[in-house]
Scaffold this motif. Structure first.
Motif, mmCIF file in Angstrom:
data_model
loop_
_atom_site.group_PDB
_atom_site.id
_atom_site.type_symbol
_atom_site.label_atom_id
_atom_site.label_comp_id
_atom_site.label_asym_id
_atom_site.label_seq_id
_atom_site.Cartn_x
_atom_site.Cartn_y
_atom_site.Cartn_z
ATOM 1 N N GLU A 121 0.778 -1.228 0.000
ATOM 2 C CA GLU A 121 0.000 0.000 0.000
ATOM 3 C C GLU A 121 0.814 1.286 0.000
ATOM 4 O O GLU A 121 0.270 2.364 -0.248
ATOM 5 N N ARG A 129 -3.296 4.746 8.108
ATOM 6 C CA ARG A 129 -3.828 3.703 8.995
ATOM 7 C C ARG A 129 -3.403 3.958 10.439
ATOM 8 O O ARG A 129 -4.212 3.878 11.370
ATOM 9 N N GLU A 162 -9.686 0.051 -2.423
ATOM 10 C CA GLU A 162 -9.747 -1.197 -1.657
ATOM 11 C C GLU A 162 -9.270 -0.967 -0.228
ATOM 12 O O GLU A 162 -9.880 -1.456 0.742
ATOM 13 N N ILE A 163 -8.186 -0.210 -0.082
ATOM 14 C CA ILE A 163 -7.649 0.095 1.246
ATOM 15 C C ILE A 163 -8.630 0.939 2.044
ATOM 16 O O ILE A 163 -8.825 0.740 3.244
ATOM 17 N N LYS A 165 -11.886 0.918 1.868
ATOM 18 C CA LYS A 165 -12.951 0.028 2.348
ATOM 19 C C LYS A 165 -12.487 -0.789 3.544
ATOM 20 O O LYS A 165 -13.243 -1.012 4.494
ATOM 21 N N GLU A 166 -11.224 -1.237 3.504
ATOM 22 C CA GLU A 166 -10.673 -1.999 4.625
ATOM 23 C C GLU A 166 -10.672 -1.174 5.901
ATOM 24 O O GLU A 166 -11.096 -1.640 6.965
ATOM 25 N N ILE A 167 -10.189 0.062 5.811
ATOM 26 C CA ILE A 167 -10.106 0.925 6.990
ATOM 27 C C ILE A 167 -11.496 1.272 7.516
ATOM 28 O O ILE A 167 -11.726 1.305 8.731
ATOM 29 N N CYS A 169 -14.199 -0.567 7.330
ATOM 30 C CA CYS A 169 -14.740 -1.751 8.012
ATOM 31 C C CYS A 169 -14.057 -2.002 9.348
ATOM 32 O O CYS A 169 -14.702 -2.370 10.332
ATOM 33 N N GLU A 170 -12.745 -1.787 9.400
ATOM 34 C CA GLU A 170 -11.979 -2.084 10.610
ATOM 35 C C GLU A 170 -12.214 -1.082 11.726
ATOM 36 O O GLU A 170 -12.144 -1.429 12.908
#
Length: 304
Positions: A121, A129, A162-163, A165-167, A169-170
Motif C-alpha cells: 500500500e 492507517r 480497496e484500502i 474500504k478496509e479501513i 470496516c476495521e
C-alpha cells in the motif's frame, strides 16, 4: 466543485471540434462573455483572486482565544501569510551558512518495519492507517489547531479504494474521513530514509520513514532554497529529529525555503516541474523557475 474556467474550456473544445472557423481562444472568450465576464482571461484572474481570498480567510481564522493563530516554531522565526494566501516561515533574525534554522518537533512518524504492509500500500497509506488506529486526537489537532489543508489530492486508483474500504470496516469510520486523513498525509508527509539499528533483527539497515513534523508543514519548497533538510535516527528505529540548515546567509524578513525532493540544482525546469506535479500536486513558481520560464519563453518568441 469544478471551476467555471475549466467547464468553459471543455465546452470550447467541444464546439471547436464541430466548428473550426473560430480559434479556441475566441470561443472561450465568447463563452466567458455569455457567463457575465469581460473575457476568458478576466474569468481566470477573478478565479485566482477568489482562491487567494479563500486561502487568506482560512489562514487567518482561528478557534483559539488569543491572537496567536499558529504555534511557536523556533527562535527567530514566525509563520506568516504570503501575498498568494499560502502560509510560509519568515526569519525574524539573521542566520549564517551552517546555522540550524529549524530544529523541528516531529508530530508523528512511522518506519517501514512498523508499518502494516508498506510493499502493498505504500508508506502514506501506512501512516494514514496508523493515525486513524492510534492517533485520532492528532488528526483533530492538525486540522483545527495547526490548520493544515488537504491541498494535495492524488487520484485514487483501485488499490486505494480497496484500502479505504478496509479501513472503513476495521474502524467504523466514513470513507470521507479516511480520504481526508489520507490527503492530509500526502500533503504534509516527509519522505525520509534513515540508517537505523533494528533490535529485533539485530542489524543496521536503511529504513524508509513517513513522518509529519510541526514547522516543516509551513516551510515552502523552492528550487533555489536557502536551507537543506537533515535528520537523524535513534537506535530504536525512530526518527529523532529533522531540521533545516542554512546553505547561504539568511536575512531578517527572508522566507525560509527548502527543496521537497532534495538536491535539484542540476535538474532542468521541465524535470523539476514534472516531479513536483506528480509527487506533490503543484507547479513551482519560485524565483528560479520564474526566471528560467521567462528565459525559455523569450528564446521561443525570439526565434519567430
Amino acid at each position: 466543485m469544478t471551476k467555471i474556467s475549466i467547464r468553459l474550456r471543455k465546452q470550447a473544445k467541444a464546439i471547436r471540434k464541430t466548428d473550426s472557423s473560430k480559434k479556441l481562444t475566441q470561443i472561450q472568450n465568447e463563452l466567458a462573455v455569455d457567463n457575465g465576464y469581460p473575457s476568458y482571461k478576466a474569468l481566470l484572474l477573478q478565479e485566482k483572486q477568489d482562491e487567494i481570498s479563500k486561502r487568506v480567510e482560512f489562514a487567518t481564522s482561528s478557534d483559539l482565544n488569543d491572537s496567536h493563530i499558529y504555534p511557536t516554531i523556533g527562535e527567530g522565526l514566525e509563520v506568516y501569510v504570503r501575498k498568494d494566501g499560502l502560509r510560509g516561515i519568515r526569519a525574524l533574525s539573521a542566520f549564517d551558512i551552517g546555522d540550524v534554522v529549524i530544529d523541528d518537533k516531529i508530530l508523528i512518524n512511522l518506519g517501514a518495519y512498523a508499518a502494516r504492509d508498506p510493499n502493498r500500500e505504500g508508506m502514506p497509506w501506512s501512516l494514514t492507517r496508523h493515525l486513524i488506529e492510534r492517533h485520532s486526537d492528532l488528526i483533530d489537532y492538525m486540522e483545527n489547531v495547526l490548520k493544515l489543508r488537504d491541498s494535495f489530492k492524488p487520484k485514487l486508483n483501485a488499490l486505494d479504494k480497496e484500502i479505504i474500504k478496509e479501513i472503513v470496516c476495521e474502524h467504523d469510520v466514513s470513507e470521507a474521513y479516511v480520504i481526508k486523513v489520507y490527503y492530509l498525509v500526502t500533503t504534509y508527509n516527509l519522505k525520509s530514509v534513515a540508517r537505523t539499528i533494528i533490535p529485533s533483527l539485530g542489524f543496521i539497515h536503511d529504513q524508509e520513514f513517513c513522518l509529519i513534523s510541526l514547522a516543516l508543514c509551513y516551510a515552502n519548497h523552492s528550487c533555489n532554497p536557502n536551507t537543506v533538510r537533515e535528520g537523524t535516527a535513534t537506535e530504536a528505529g525512530e526518527i529523532s529529529a529533522t531540521f533545516l540548515v542554512a546553505t547561504r546567509k539568511i536575512n531578517i524578513g527572508d522566507e525560509i525555503t527548502w527543496s521537497y525532493f532534495g538536491e535539484c540544482q542540476h535538474r532542468t525546469l521541465k524535470d523539476r516541474q514534472k516531479s513536483l506535479k506528480r509527487e506533490f500536486g503543484f507547479l513551482c513558481n519560485c524565483s528560479r523557475c520564474f526566471s528560467e520560464h521567462r528565459k525559455i519563453k523569450s528564446m521561443v518568441c525570439g526565434s519567430h
